[in-house]
Design an enzyme around this catalytic site. Structure first.
Site, PDB file in Angstrom:
ATOM      1  N   TYR A 237       0.813  -1.220   0.000  1.00  0.00           N
ATOM      2  CA  TYR A 237       0.000   0.000   0.000  1.00  0.00           C
ATOM      3  C   TYR A 237       0.845   1.269   0.000  1.00  0.00           C
ATOM      4  O   TYR A 237       0.497   2.246   0.635  1.00  0.00           O
ATOM      5  CB  TYR A 237      -0.938   0.004   1.218  1.00  0.00           C
ATOM      6  CG  TYR A 237      -2.112  -0.916   1.035  1.00  0.00           C
ATOM      7  CD1 TYR A 237      -3.193  -0.519   0.266  1.00  0.00           C
ATOM      8  CD2 TYR A 237      -2.129  -2.176   1.598  1.00  0.00           C
ATOM      9  CE1 TYR A 237      -4.274  -1.364   0.070  1.00  0.00           C
ATOM     10  CE2 TYR A 237      -3.193  -3.032   1.404  1.00  0.00           C
ATOM     11  CZ  TYR A 237      -4.272  -2.624   0.643  1.00  0.00           C
ATOM     12  OH  TYR A 237      -5.329  -3.448   0.445  1.00  0.00           O
ATOM     13  N   TYR A 366     -14.472  -4.977   3.722  1.00  0.00           N
ATOM     14  CA  TYR A 366     -13.101  -5.316   3.314  1.00  0.00           C
ATOM     15  C   TYR A 366     -12.783  -6.697   3.858  1.00  0.00           C
ATOM     16  O   TYR A 366     -13.005  -6.965   5.039  1.00  0.00           O
ATOM     17  CB  TYR A 366     -12.079  -4.300   3.839  1.00  0.00           C
ATOM     18  CG  TYR A 366     -10.656  -4.732   3.544  1.00  0.00           C
ATOM     19  CD1 TYR A 366     -10.073  -4.468   2.308  1.00  0.00           C
ATOM     20  CD2 TYR A 366      -9.921  -5.440   4.476  1.00  0.00           C
ATOM     21  CE1 TYR A 366      -8.789  -4.906   2.010  1.00  0.00           C
ATOM     22  CE2 TYR A 366      -8.631  -5.888   4.196  1.00  0.00           C
ATOM     23  CZ  TYR A 366      -8.073  -5.605   2.966  1.00  0.00           C
ATOM     24  OH  TYR A 366      -6.798  -6.050   2.670  1.00  0.00           O
ATOM     25  N   ASP A 454     -16.586 -12.453   9.194  1.00  0.00           N
ATOM     26  CA  ASP A 454     -15.166 -12.156   9.035  1.00  0.00           C
ATOM     27  C   ASP A 454     -14.722 -11.419  10.297  1.00  0.00           C
ATOM     28  O   ASP A 454     -14.864 -10.206  10.408  1.00  0.00           O
ATOM     29  CB  ASP A 454     -14.943 -11.308   7.775  1.00  0.00           C
ATOM     30  CG  ASP A 454     -13.476 -10.926   7.598  1.00  0.00           C
ATOM     31  OD1 ASP A 454     -12.677 -11.218   8.501  1.00  0.00           O
ATOM     32  OD2 ASP A 454     -13.145 -10.327   6.553  1.00  0.00           O
ATOM     33  N   LYS A 483      -5.149 -12.062  12.181  1.00  0.00           N
ATOM     34  CA  LYS A 483      -4.515 -10.941  12.902  1.00  0.00           C
ATOM     35  C   LYS A 483      -4.146 -11.211  14.372  1.00  0.00           C
ATOM     36  O   LYS A 483      -3.033 -11.592  14.657  1.00  0.00           O
ATOM     37  CB  LYS A 483      -5.388  -9.695  12.769  1.00  0.00           C
ATOM     38  CG  LYS A 483      -5.381  -9.182  11.328  1.00  0.00           C
ATOM     39  CD  LYS A 483      -5.967  -7.795  11.186  1.00  0.00           C
ATOM     40  CE  LYS A 483      -5.736  -7.263   9.787  1.00  0.00           C
ATOM     41  NZ  LYS A 483      -6.943  -6.996   9.015  1.00  0.00           N
TER      42      LYS A 483
HETATM   43  C1  LIG Z   1      -7.084  -7.384   7.551  1.00  0.00           C
HETATM   44  C2  LIG Z   1      -8.357  -8.018   7.227  1.00  0.00           C
HETATM   45  C3  LIG Z   1      -8.407  -9.093   6.328  1.00  0.00           C
HETATM   46  C4  LIG Z   1      -7.207  -9.582   5.592  1.00  0.00           C
HETATM   47  O1  LIG Z   1      -6.249 -10.126   6.450  1.00  0.00           O
HETATM   48  P1  LIG Z   1      -4.733 -10.261   5.950  1.00  0.00           P
HETATM   49  O2  LIG Z   1      -4.075 -11.028   7.037  1.00  0.00           O
HETATM   50  O3  LIG Z   1      -4.222  -8.873   5.810  1.00  0.00           O
HETATM   51  O4  LIG Z   1      -4.756 -10.988   4.664  1.00  0.00           O
HETATM   52  C5  LIG Z   1      -9.617  -9.693   6.109  1.00  0.00           C
HETATM   53  N1  LIG Z   1     -10.727  -9.250   6.731  1.00  0.00           N
HETATM   54  C6  LIG Z   1     -10.721  -8.234   7.590  1.00  0.00           C
HETATM   55  C7  LIG Z   1     -11.983  -7.813   8.260  1.00  0.00           C
HETATM   56  C8  LIG Z   1      -9.534  -7.567   7.860  1.00  0.00           C
HETATM   57  O5  LIG Z   1      -9.527  -6.520   8.691  1.00  0.00           O
END
Ligand SMILES: *Cc1c(COP(=O)(O)O)cnc(C)c1O
Length: 641
Positions: A237, A366, A454, A483
């Site tokens: 980015y 996202y 998610d 994460k």
């Molecule tokens: C960061 C994020 C992703 C992607 O995760 P990466 O480990 O960066 O591939 C997917 N969904 C959400 C809600 C996120 O915040």
């Protein structure tokens, strides 16, 4: 800041003696600083014996020659901590020779050892040890203590008569670093006797000087990291011609990042929402070290290991399902989402509904940067370029009615609904209520479509509950986690599948296998970190921290809302976001301006365009929270709206 740190194996190792010899040999190159002195003043001694040396005054002096923390207590004074000493680092026109007291394991304050201070300096370390009998063991023990803190001396100075055996043994065992004996003046030390001794040891000192003059090193070679980075590295980015050089980060602890130049920043966004408890939580670091003694990596098809099993069992235990769920591992949030999408679709195939090829996501959602995740986010700035390559998916406004209309219109076509529960993160920290989330879930259920949560950003307590979806009292069919799963220290992801999803695959029929996997699926060291992080969460301490931080943010949001140009300020758990009333969205120029303004205040923030937000780790102190809030106010004001 550049320079080096002189560390002794113990109190009488000869640190000051080595420093004197070094300064006598190179009087115009380094400035002497001993932050904490007890007993006779070493600074005075240096001044007297090396008149040409630049000698900086200590931060604290205690008269009794005992451990500084004890001397301070007896004098009824406060002993400075790591942060005080770092903040007091003098700026001289030359690199510093920083002399420590005692040994690496000497107590600095009641809570921390000198080791923590040595590490926080983020400078090369020269280890000084007496050449007397036992020199090898003594030196290696001190080196092991340093290594425990991730430090390796760049040179060893033995003080005393030449001992080729000791030098050879130590150099062999410490990766070939220079090790030499330095013989001190016999009898009383005078300027002349010191100068003569320094001259005799000059060859040895000359091996050390260029190494420490170069300052912090990486890959063993002294280098300007930013310049080398610009030649070799491509950052996420970030335009290749970015006006801002990357921050060269040397170390991290708790909510802080220490830069190569000595600056300390507060990591106000948990390093892209990964760091959960804080940087380098001791329990997770220890778990990682322990894991490295057992198993590095093993394929995960047809093999397993205890950490993966314990973690999966724990994760499933937190789901609102009965028995029969499963955990599928991958290594990042995007792949966790891809796995969920593929599972949802393949489950339909097994039920004879291969025509369900449409996924439904929400505007401003996202889900990651791989093709499936992009197809469901379709952010024009991030992914517009790839539009021709993306598969068919719908983005509907985040409302139960809009979702209902879409699912009705596309009845029989939809494979799954994908949502970030309670907070749409990268889309601008947009919040919806647990009631709205519940309504989305109920509509999806009514249409008989799988509901995919998610939780890559929201998982592990960040919104105030362990999983954000819990607040809506719902039971998603698939849950994506990444994460914070390892506390943020190593990459790992998990897709949790409900018993109903699993049931569609529960057969020995090879054609019904879920054909998906990554080389590093369930990496044992990452799983060990995740187990340790999970155990930290089990203490429940995180609930207190989220409540504490949320209360702080509610007050800060009230202040932000009053600022000119702030359209909205919102809070959910660890998240505080302020949306500016400017055109341009994610590409708005105010983003960069606000990042730089926050850096001026010692806080790392990375606005999502016109949305300035903080999402600090759980350990962040009240003082640091206040500094983050202050930096946000400063950042908004700096936009001149
Ligand atoms: C960061 C994020 C992703 C992607 O995760 P990466 O480990 O960066 O591939 C997917 N969904 C959400 C809600 C996120 O915040």
């Amino acid at each position: 800041m550049t320079g080096f740190v002189v560390v002794g194996t113990d109190t009488d190792a000869g640190k000051t003696a080595f420093s004197l010899m070094f300064l006598a040999a190179f009087p115009d190159t380094f400035a002497y600083w001993k932050p904490v002195e007890t007993g006779d003043s070493d600074a005075e001694k240096v001044r007297r014996l090396v008149p040409r040396a630049v000698v900086l005054p200590p931060l604290a002096r205690f008269s009794e020659p005992v451990a500084p923390v004890l001397a301070a207590r007896r004098e009824g004074r406060a002993m400075p901590g790591v942060a005080d000493i770092l903040a007091a680092r003098p700026s001289a026109d030359r690199p510093l020779l920083i002399e420590t007291f005692g040994g690496p394991m000497s107590p600095l304050t009641d809570d921390v050892l000198q080791l923590d201070l040595i590490r926080a300096f983020a400078l090369p370390v020269v280890l000084v040890s007496s050449a007397a009998v036992g020199a090898v063991a003594r030196t290696l023990q001190a080196a092991a203590a340093l290594e425990h803190a991730g430090l390796r001396p760049v040179a060893v100075a033995l003080t005393g008569a030449d001992d080729a055996f000791a030098c050879d043994q130590i150099t062999r065992r410490l990766g070939g670093i220079p090790v030499a004996c330095h013989e001190f003046p016999a009898g009383e030390w005078t300027r002349d006797s010191l100068a003569a001794a320094a001259e005799r040891s000059r060859w040895a000192l000359q091996r050390v000087e260029p190494i420490v003059r170069a300052g912090p090193t990486f890959g063993g070679r002294p280098t300007d990291i930013a310049a080398a980075d610009a030649r070799a590295v491509w950052h996420p980015y970030t335009p290749l011609q970015s006006p801002d050089a990357p921050l060269a980060v040397a170390a991290a602890d708790d909510e802080f990042l220490t830069l190569d130049d000595g600056r300390r920043l507060i990591d106000g966004i948990s390093s892209w929402w990964t760091i959960l408890h804080g940087h380098r939580p001791p329990a997770i670091m220890q778990a990682v070290r322990d894991a490295t003694h057992q198993l590095d990596h093993v394929l995960f098809a047809g093999a397993t290991h205890p950490a993966a099993v314990e973690l999966a069992t724990s994760l499933l235990g937190s789901m609102p399902w009965g028995p029969g769920g499963r955990v599928f591992y991958s290594d990042n949030g995007s792949t966790a989402v891809e796995v969920a999408l593929k599972m949802a679709y393949q489950a339909w195939c097994h039920r004879g509904e291969a025509g369900r090829t449409l996924f439904v996501g929400f505007e401003h959602g996202y889900h990651g940067d791989t093709f499936g995740a992009m197809s469901l986010s379709r952010d024009p700035v991030f992914f517009g370029r790839f539009e021709p390559l993306l598969f068919r998916a719908l983005q509907v406004p985040l409302s139960a009615d809009a979702l209902d209309a879409a699912l009705t219109h596309h009845a029989g076509e939809v494979a799954g609904v994908l949502v970030e529960p309670l907070v749409q993160g990268a889309g601008g920290m947009r919040l919806h209520t647990p009631e709205e989330l519940r309504a989305l879930f109920e509509v999806t259920r009514r249409h008989g479509v799988p509901f995919i949560a998610d939780e890559v950003m929201t998982g592990f307590g960040r919104t105030g509950s362990l999983w954000a979806f819990e607040q809506a009292g719902i039971a998603p069919d698939l849950v994506c986690a990444a994460k914070g799963i390892t506390g943020g220290v190593l990459p790992l992801a998990a897709t949790l599948a409900s018993p109903e999803v699993v049931a569609a695959f529960d057969t020995a029929d090879r054609t019904r296998t879920f054909f998906h996997g990554h080389s590093f699926t369930a990496n044992p060291i990452a799983c060990a970190a995740a187990v340790a992080s999970w155990r930290l969460l089990q203490t429940g301490r995180w609930r207190t921290d989220v409540r504490r931080i949320e209360a702080h943010w509610l007050a800060a949001a009230a202040g932000l809302r009053k600022l000119h140009g702030v359209k909205d300020a919102r809070v959910r758990g660890l998240i505080l976001a302020a949306e500016l009333d400017v055109p341009g969205g994610y590409l708005a120029d105010v983003g960069r301006a606000m990042r730089l303004a926050a850096l001026e205040r010692g806080v790392l923030l990375r606005p999502l365009g016109n949305v300035l937000y903080a999402l600090p780790p759980l350990c962040t102190s009240d003082d640091s929270l206040a500094r983050i809030a202050d930096a946000m106010v400063h950042a908004v004001r700096s936009c001149g709206l």
